[in-house]
Write an enzyme that holds these catalytic residues in place. Sequence first.
Site, PDB file in Angstrom:
ATOM      1  N   GLU A  69      28.880  25.479 -15.649  1.00  0.00           N
ATOM      2  CA  GLU A  69      28.982  26.191 -14.382  1.00  0.00           C
ATOM      3  C   GLU A  69      28.822  25.136 -13.291  1.00  0.00           C
ATOM      4  OE1 GLU A  69      26.076  29.299 -12.067  1.00  0.00           O
ATOM      5  OE2 GLU A  69      26.260  29.515 -14.246  1.00  0.00           O
TER       6      GLU A  69
ATOM      7  N   ASP B 213      20.382  30.580  -3.812  1.00  0.00           N
ATOM      8  CA  ASP B 213      19.883  29.383  -4.479  1.00  0.00           C
ATOM      9  C   ASP B 213      18.447  29.075  -4.091  1.00  0.00           C
ATOM     10  OD1 ASP B 213      22.354  29.061  -5.627  1.00  0.00           O
ATOM     11  OD2 ASP B 213      23.092  27.726  -4.064  1.00  0.00           O
TER      12      ASP B 213
END
Length: 269
Positions: free
Chosen positions: A57, A68
């Site tokens: 990924e 994130d």
Amino acid sequence: MTNTQTNANRTVATTIDTANAERAGAVIGYLPAGYPDVQTSVDAAVALAENGVDVIELGLPYSDPVMDGPVIQRAAEESLANGFRVAQVFDAVHQITERADVPVLVMTYWNPVLRYGVERFADDLVTAGAAGLITPDLIPDEGAEWIRESERTGLDRVFLAAPSSSDARMQQAVESSRGFVYAVSTMGVTGAREGVDVAARTVVSRLRDAGVARTCVGLGISTAEQVGEVLEYADGAIVGSAFVRALADLGVQGVADRAADLTTGAQRR
């Protein structure tokens, strides 16, 4: 046959299915493109593949990464500060697929794709040898343009399901995803945690009830034991911050060593 053509035939779905047939399940490894520079990010991704990671990924650095955690945010900020541009992700994917026989999914927030042009982005993904996209902030009922382009090109599209997702949203994710559904194990942002949230089991169970073919759990997985725990009920375990931290602290060899350790959790017990 080139490596890129081989990778195109080795889809995310068949890779996950093979990992579940031969071992406890798949391990998916995340790294941001361009961190600390493009070549090192490519080398680190290849190191993941060479040490047992089934699917890569590759994150597209973005200036407003709402999902994130701090480790990945810092890496993305450094990548952008060093001049990383969207178009470079395609070169990174191409280099990885030339050197490693694993599918590569690009993980990106939707705004960079829109700015680049959805059709153009899809075409450049195909040319680079990518398997598809993971789009954390795009929901299926707002993703008609991407669904159309991914149908045209055959690219995978991975949507997310979270503990807060309604039954209708779960069903949408199942029906609209191709490759797997990304099950978010915790409410919050990415980052290694001491224990993977028990909510992950509930999310996966709800996705199974909705008819999901494959679901992989991400957010908070940082040990081989946690990988093994997740693979008791999911088809794949997604590891991100642990690999990014290894790259920051110990370089490409650190990523290789961490991958070799974490993927032991995918061995049948």
